[in-house]
Design a protein around this motif. Sequence first.
Motif, short mmCIF file in Angstrom:
data_model
loop_
_atom_site.label_atom_id
_atom_site.label_comp_id
_atom_site.label_asym_id
_atom_site.label_seq_id
_atom_site.Cartn_x
_atom_site.Cartn_y
_atom_site.Cartn_z
N HIS A 530 32.11 7.95 -0.36
CA HIS A 530 32.04 8.52 0.97
C HIS A 530 32.43 9.98 0.90
CE1 HIS A 530 32.26 4.23 1.90
NE2 HIS A 530 31.78 4.51 3.11
N ARG A 531 31.83 10.74 1.81
CA ARG A 531 32.21 12.14 1.99
C ARG A 531 32.84 12.31 3.36
NH1 ARG A 531 27.75 16.78 1.58
NH2 ARG A 531 26.98 15.66 3.43
N ILE A 548 36.19 16.34 1.48
CA ILE A 548 36.81 15.46 0.49
C ILE A 548 35.83 14.34 0.21
CG2 ILE A 548 38.64 13.77 0.10
CD1 ILE A 548 40.54 15.51 1.55
N VAL A 549 35.62 14.02 -1.09
CA VAL A 549 34.73 12.94 -1.50
C VAL A 549 35.58 11.85 -2.15
CG1 VAL A 549 32.77 12.28 -2.94
CG2 VAL A 549 32.79 14.50 -1.78
N GLU A 580 36.17 18.40 -18.55
CA GLU A 580 35.15 18.55 -17.53
C GLU A 580 35.39 19.81 -16.71
OE1 GLU A 580 37.27 16.05 -17.58
OE2 GLU A 580 36.18 14.37 -18.51
N ASP A 581 34.34 20.22 -16.00
CA ASP A 581 34.45 21.37 -15.11
C ASP A 581 35.24 20.98 -13.85
OD1 ASP A 581 32.99 22.92 -16.83
OD2 ASP A 581 31.07 22.51 -15.84
N VAL A 582 36.06 21.88 -13.40
CA VAL A 582 36.84 21.67 -12.18
C VAL A 582 36.68 22.90 -11.30
CG1 VAL A 582 38.53 20.11 -13.23
CG2 VAL A 582 38.95 22.57 -13.25
N PRO A 634 33.32 19.41 -9.34
CA PRO A 634 32.37 20.15 -8.50
C PRO A 634 31.83 19.33 -7.33
CG PRO A 634 31.96 20.60 -10.81
CD PRO A 634 32.96 19.50 -10.77
N LYS A 635 31.87 17.98 -7.46
CA LYS A 635 31.41 17.13 -6.35
C LYS A 635 32.52 16.86 -5.35
CE LYS A 635 27.91 14.74 -9.10
NZ LYS A 635 27.42 13.41 -9.56
N ARG A 636 33.64 17.56 -5.47
CA ARG A 636 34.78 17.47 -4.56
C ARG A 636 35.52 16.14 -4.72
NH1 ARG A 636 35.98 22.29 -3.66
NH2 ARG A 636 37.41 21.49 -2.06
N MET A 637 35.38 15.47 -5.86
CA MET A 637 36.13 14.25 -6.14
C MET A 637 37.40 14.61 -6.91
SD MET A 637 33.28 11.41 -7.21
CE MET A 637 31.97 10.93 -6.10
#
Length: 1008
Positions: A530-531, A548-549, A580-582, A634-637
């Motif tokens: 969920h987002r 927030i995801v 990983e990228d943050v 990057p996906k806001r997780m």
Amino acid sequence: MRSSFYKMGNRTMAPLAALQATFLLALLSLRAYGGKALSEPSPLTPESLKVSISSSQQSLHLQWSVHSPTYHQELKMVFQIEISRMTTSNVIWVENYSTTVEWKRVLHWRWDSELPLECATHFVRLRGKVEEAGIPRPRSWSDWSSWEEVDAQKSLGPGSLFVFPKEKLVEEGSNVTICYISRGHENNVSCCLEGAQIHGEQLGPNVSVLTLSNVPFIRKTGTNFFCKVDQTGKNCCKVDQTGTNFCKVDQTDDLKGLVLYVLKVLEEPKGFSCETRDFKTLNCTWDPGTDTDLPEHRSQSYTLSEAFSGETKSCAHKNWCVWPVAVDTQETYNFTLVAENSLRRRGVNALFDLAHRVRPMTPFTMRLKSVSATDATVTWKVRSIRGYFTYLCQVELHGEGKVMQHNVSMEEDGQYSFSELEPVTEYVVQVRCAAAEHFWKWSEWTGRNFSTLPAAPSEAPDVWRDVKPALGSCNVTLFWKPLSKSQARGEILFHNVLVENLHGPPGSQQLFSIPAPASGTEVALGGCSHRILITANNSVGTSPAAIIVISGDPADKEAEEERVEHTEQGFSMSWKPPPEDVVGYVVDWCERPRDSPCGLQWKHLGPNSTSTVISSGAFRPGVRYNFRIYGISPKRMAYLLERKTGYSQEKAPSDTPQVLVYNLTSHSFTLSWKDYSTDPQPGFICGYYVYLKSKAEQCQPDFQKTVLPDGSVGCRYEINNPEQKTLVVGNLQPESSYEFSVIPYTRAGEGEMGAFTKVTTPDEHSHVLIRVLLPVAACVLLIAILCYVKSQWMKEMCYPDIPDPYKSSVLSLLKPKETAPLTIMDVNDCVPDALEVVKKSEGRKIQFSGTRKSPPETACTRPDYIYLLPTENSPGPGRCICFENLTYNQAAPNSGSCAHVLGPHKAPPSQLGLLTSPENLLKPLEQNYMNTLAEIPPGETTLNYVSQLAFPVSGDKDLLPTKPPEPELAPCCEYRMQMAMPLGLASPSPNESSNCPPTAFLEQDHHG
């Protein structure tokens, strides 16, 4: 010899005198030629010297004259004055006084004495000489005047004690001389200054002098000084709480004193300046410093004088004065300000040009216009002076703790516009002006308050979440921090929370509106990702959204927990960047970890940060704080990276573990505290101290002797591994008592030592006894359990219940001809064929028959049973049924069988008859059955048991067969004795020689 000397001198000096006379005549001729009368200077002796005393001022006033019949013109003379004290040879003051002498003019001079004049006699004399300019000839002094004696003690009057001066005005820090006169030589005089005794020096036979150095300022009403004549020798300077002296005063003459009025030192005026605001008046101001006036002495004054105009003005105030400006006549001023009081005089000067001392009036008519969320304009006016005049005005804007200044040049009307203001913010704008050409001073401020209008929030809320996974779903608690005033740009009314299912159909959204001032909410989510978008809203608009995801698997992965140290700045921590990228990091923690809710806090960091310092005023000593470090993809997780834990300040442990004792032997035992938790402690547990005490005070190996807090001696063993929670204590003595205590410790120290636990080691051979007793105890316990389980069986075998006739199984053996319910036989329905009751002790046999005749007695060895004969209508051989109850007759023989008659029975019919009817038989049976054995007299009655008979019969029971049946073995059923009856019911003894019939008898001696 003296006369010859003078004669020789006269002869030597005669030519010189003639030459001097010739010179004087020539000089007089020159003066006469010039038309001027010149007098020859000659010594002039002062005369008519008079000396007076001023007690209040402690001064001597001298007056004298110089009288010469020859010279009548003015002469400049100098007089030398000598003052002696006590004696003429004790000269204490010499001073030269210059003045102009006129014909018959009285001259005056004043001398101030440090010592009160009443305390000593003074002598005064003087002499003079002429000081005439232009005559370079040596001048000689005149002869001394005669000594003038001044004795003030002559006017004292009666009294035994006097103190002088009576009143004194001095400056703070000066020295004061006081004296007292005691006319009694034997008197003891004590002098005190504010309760402190002062000692003096003897000046004369009855005069003493006291010197007070560096006199302090105590109060405006003056400082008290007194002297007391005391015969007791007490310290009269001490006073009680009411201010009364301890020494008793008998007469007013015994106590004398004075009041010292101490003035503050008069200061020179500071910051003296003058300015004009309208070119009509000059306002002169200054700082007077410390006020020196006293209630009884108000002498401080200020005088303002101007040198160019020669005018002087007394100022009515001590810090300012107004001077009128001369219009168009004077541009430059030279002022002198003089401050003076009774003891001192000070002065300062100020020279200035009037045009350079202009201070404008305060601006007026200030207005605000065109106020918006970020802009405002202010206008004002200034009064003009002297026509064209340019002002320099300063505009200040105060708001949000900041100050902005701007300068504006103007003549009468001013204006300034502000921009880039904060919305919904209180501002204060103020203006002041000064002369632009010759700057002197700013005018006073004038100001206004105003507020800017609101605008939509400029920043997204700072949000975070706490996820609690559940089966197939999760509960998400959302938190957000209030926007700052500059970010909110108005009052926040509510927050919108929009939840979108990333794997659901389009439009599957949920919108929640959370009213302010709430700072969080809870949302239940399914198993999909969920987002969540969160916005803040005010009356104007909406803020940007915070995103927030939440992933489909929101559980935090396990991460190793590391300890962090607390410094003065806070908790300093660092972490390793993930592969990983943050887009950033988040560090969260609870400010109140022991409470619920715990006050979750968080801190956002940039993607390049790998360390931070967490500080908070909520951190408390002795509380453990846990920190979690998340990476934001990057996906806001958010996913957990590391865990940190630490204390802002460690404390000693708050509780001690519960210790159990295992494996107790004669030489050792094991201590265990495995249930002790180290997490809730106020510090990191570093290890444990095991304390052991014994009467012998001998320490085991690895134990160290130490002194306990109660002063006793014990042994201590240190465990430096907090995970080790067991210890084997060995090398002990059998049958000895030991006391132990386990205390944890942190870096802040060890916990409080509680009560010791006592343990006693057993004997060396006690284990053998235990090995024997334990199996025995186990067997006993097993038997007890079996007995409890088989209690019913044990009861039936050992102590069965008395059978209930109504539940007897014997009834099932009866087979009556007619079908009838089986029941217990009633005594009334039972007519026995033959019944014999035998009293065994007498060897008698009683036989009952239907004819009621006494049959002959026949000796019977042992009648055991009652035998019923079958009737004549009984077909075939009869079945005998015998009953016996072993509960009452344990001695009955052959309880398992029944006696039978093997031969023919030849008893006469009379022997088979009943002596009484069944009804008569029942009554004594019932009566005696209800009596207890204790109620029957011993020896009188022997209880026998009446058998209950049941067999199939037919016909009349009263008829007895004429012939006994053939003896035949018949089957029998047995029922042991059930009812007892007394033997007294038997008829008289029959004939003893008769034969015993084949009937059974009941024993007598079983139940007596």
